[in-house]
Scaffold this motif. Sequence first.
Motif, mmCIF file in Angstrom:
data_model
loop_
_atom_site.group_PDB
_atom_site.id
_atom_site.type_symbol
_atom_site.label_atom_id
_atom_site.label_comp_id
_atom_site.label_asym_id
_atom_site.label_seq_id
_atom_site.Cartn_x
_atom_site.Cartn_y
_atom_site.Cartn_z
ATOM 1 N N CYS A 88 0.868 -1.288 -0.074
ATOM 2 C CA CYS A 88 0.053 0.092 -0.078
ATOM 3 C C CYS A 88 0.874 1.374 0.088
ATOM 4 O O CYS A 88 1.554 1.415 0.878
ATOM 5 C CB CYS A 88 -0.608 -0.013 1.132
ATOM 6 N N TYR A 89 0.719 2.163 -0.919
ATOM 7 C CA TYR A 89 1.672 3.376 -1.222
ATOM 8 C C TYR A 89 0.599 4.586 -1.174
ATOM 9 O O TYR A 89 -0.605 4.475 -1.491
ATOM 10 C CB TYR A 89 2.488 3.125 -2.524
ATOM 11 N N ASP A 90 1.311 5.628 -1.026
ATOM 12 C CA ASP A 90 0.709 6.985 -1.227
ATOM 13 C C ASP A 90 0.553 6.897 -2.545
ATOM 14 O O ASP A 90 1.370 6.785 -3.345
ATOM 15 C CB ASP A 90 1.456 7.981 -0.650
ATOM 16 N N ALA A 91 -0.837 7.350 -3.165
ATOM 17 C CA ALA A 91 -0.819 7.543 -4.506
ATOM 18 C C ALA A 91 0.103 8.346 -5.186
ATOM 19 O O ALA A 91 0.509 8.333 -6.337
ATOM 20 C CB ALA A 91 -2.446 7.963 -4.795
ATOM 21 N N SER A 92 0.565 9.606 -4.395
ATOM 22 C CA SER A 92 1.648 10.558 -5.136
ATOM 23 C C SER A 92 2.909 9.843 -5.601
ATOM 24 O O SER A 92 3.730 10.454 -6.319
ATOM 25 C CB SER A 92 1.706 11.553 -4.263
ATOM 26 N N SER A 93 3.180 8.674 -4.980
ATOM 27 C CA SER A 93 4.273 7.893 -5.124
ATOM 28 C C SER A 93 4.394 7.194 -6.594
ATOM 29 O O SER A 93 5.353 6.264 -6.843
ATOM 30 C CB SER A 93 4.792 7.121 -3.853
ATOM 31 N N LEU A 94 2.896 6.863 -7.254
ATOM 32 C CA LEU A 94 2.978 6.304 -8.224
ATOM 33 C C LEU A 94 3.842 6.568 -9.543
ATOM 34 O O LEU A 94 4.118 7.915 -9.661
ATOM 35 C CB LEU A 94 1.821 6.168 -8.703
ATOM 36 N N ASN A 95 4.596 5.857 -10.522
ATOM 37 C CA ASN A 95 4.862 6.299 -11.642
ATOM 38 C C ASN A 95 4.582 5.176 -12.812
ATOM 39 O O ASN A 95 3.603 4.361 -12.510
ATOM 40 C CB ASN A 95 6.568 5.870 -11.477
ATOM 41 N N ARG A 96 4.687 5.914 -13.823
ATOM 42 C CA ARG A 96 4.417 5.092 -15.045
ATOM 43 C C ARG A 96 5.012 3.957 -15.066
ATOM 44 O O ARG A 96 5.891 3.700 -14.928
ATOM 45 C CB ARG A 96 4.695 5.852 -16.460
ATOM 46 N N GLY A 97 4.192 2.805 -15.407
ATOM 47 C CA GLY A 97 4.763 1.463 -15.450
ATOM 48 C C GLY A 97 4.176 0.587 -14.263
ATOM 49 O O GLY A 97 4.581 -0.470 -14.123
ATOM 50 N N ASP A 98 3.911 1.172 -13.237
ATOM 51 C CA ASP A 98 3.657 0.621 -11.981
ATOM 52 C C ASP A 98 2.338 -0.460 -12.159
ATOM 53 O O ASP A 98 1.392 0.080 -12.902
ATOM 54 C CB ASP A 98 3.280 1.621 -10.871
ATOM 55 N N ILE A 99 2.424 -1.550 -11.603
ATOM 56 C CA ILE A 99 1.331 -2.507 -11.788
ATOM 57 C C ILE A 99 0.392 -2.324 -10.386
ATOM 58 O O ILE A 99 1.000 -2.339 -9.310
ATOM 59 C CB ILE A 99 1.756 -3.739 -11.780
ATOM 60 N N ILE A 100 -0.911 -1.836 -10.561
ATOM 61 C CA ILE A 100 -1.693 -1.679 -9.321
ATOM 62 C C ILE A 100 -2.940 -2.566 -9.229
ATOM 63 O O ILE A 100 -3.108 -3.144 -10.352
ATOM 64 C CB ILE A 100 -2.276 0.070 -9.548
ATOM 65 N N ARG A 101 -3.581 -2.685 -8.179
ATOM 66 C CA ARG A 101 -4.712 -3.685 -7.936
ATOM 67 C C ARG A 101 -5.773 -2.704 -7.402
ATOM 68 O O ARG A 101 -5.580 -1.998 -6.562
ATOM 69 C CB ARG A 101 -4.222 -4.705 -6.925
ATOM 70 N N LEU A 102 -6.978 -2.818 -8.100
ATOM 71 C CA LEU A 102 -8.113 -2.086 -7.759
ATOM 72 C C LEU A 102 -9.192 -2.968 -7.100
ATOM 73 O O LEU A 102 -9.324 -4.356 -7.540
ATOM 74 C CB LEU A 102 -8.736 -1.359 -8.988
ATOM 75 N N SER A 103 -9.717 -2.517 -6.114
ATOM 76 C CA SER A 103 -10.593 -3.182 -5.314
ATOM 77 C C SER A 103 -12.297 -2.466 -5.106
ATOM 78 O O SER A 103 -11.905 -1.431 -5.359
ATOM 79 C CB SER A 103 -10.426 -3.903 -3.999
ATOM 80 N N GLU A 104 -12.943 -3.039 -4.934
ATOM 81 C CA GLU A 104 -14.402 -2.367 -4.820
ATOM 82 C C GLU A 104 -14.151 -1.127 -3.781
ATOM 83 O O GLU A 104 -13.869 -1.381 -2.481
ATOM 84 C CB GLU A 104 -15.647 -3.355 -4.195
ATOM 85 N N GLY A 105 -14.654 0.098 -4.013
ATOM 86 C CA GLY A 105 -14.460 1.144 -3.236
ATOM 87 C C GLY A 105 -13.314 2.160 -3.496
ATOM 88 O O GLY A 105 -13.047 3.185 -2.946
ATOM 89 N N ASP A 106 -12.545 1.529 -4.266
ATOM 90 C CA ASP A 106 -11.288 2.241 -4.534
ATOM 91 C C ASP A 106 -11.563 3.564 -5.543
ATOM 92 O O ASP A 106 -12.127 3.348 -6.257
ATOM 93 C CB ASP A 106 -10.011 1.391 -5.116
ATOM 94 N N THR A 107 -10.447 4.483 -5.189
ATOM 95 C CA THR A 107 -10.431 5.772 -6.204
ATOM 96 C C THR A 107 -9.417 5.133 -7.225
ATOM 97 O O THR A 107 -8.133 4.618 -6.762
ATOM 98 C CB THR A 107 -10.325 6.933 -5.479
ATOM 99 N N VAL A 108 -9.559 5.054 -8.221
ATOM 100 C CA VAL A 108 -8.461 4.935 -9.321
ATOM 101 C C VAL A 108 -7.282 6.169 -9.143
ATOM 102 O O VAL A 108 -7.578 7.200 -9.244
ATOM 103 C CB VAL A 108 -8.873 5.173 -10.952
#
Length: 249
Positions: A88-108
């Motif tokens: 679990c990371y702070d969204a501001s730490s994301l980079n292009r190419g990161d693989i993310i997992r989305l679940s019900e209730g998540d904000t993209v």
Amino acid sequence: MLSQEQKDLLASLSANYKTGRSLSSSNGNVNEHESHRCEELNIINPPLNCPKWACIILPCINHIPSMKLFKSIVPREAEVRIGSRWVCYDASSLNRGDIIRLSEGDTVPADARLLSLGPDFVDDDGDEEEEQDGDGFDQDEEATLELVVDSNHITGETKPRIISLNPDNKTVNAVELFAGSVVLHGEAIAVVTKIGGDVLLSRLIREGKWPPKQRQGEWQAVSQDDHEQDGDDDNDGEVSIMANNQRVF
């Protein structure tokens, strides 16, 4: 399994579907935490990007409708694949190419392209990976896999999108998901394609086209011409959001 389009996309982003973004240190080894340091921050500037002192002096700024809406949809966290683990990371730490997992209730957390449905990886034959987390699913359950995403506050779409597997080859289209959209149902794995000032929400804010305008009680969808800019390949199909195997309520 992944489609050829998805495999090509991952290769262009130097990303691995099962281990995340590839980034080697100078000695050729990969340190998981060091490799995930941001090249730039995934920060979306608000409609009124005033300094903090101004917000303290004029607190009413935060109560402007567009600011209240922005605060309710701006992404804050993301589940990211780092090597062999989900972190679990702070969204501001994301980079292009990161693989993310989305679940019900998540904000993209950033603009991303869909890779697979469900919480676990699929192999090249389309089977679920046994070593991954989760209880798995049989063929009947696989047939009902769906992802329901609400982008109303981003694009103005009045109905959520429902994305399902292609029945012929068990792949899912590389549908673009926009930062700030909400997952209403289902789980999925996706790859980040745009962050910060490059995401659709940031562009619409800069161009004065956000929030979507209301017309006769409904949100007005942003036209395709509004999305296309500078002829960049990255923007191709940006509004092709009602692609195959998607339907609306």
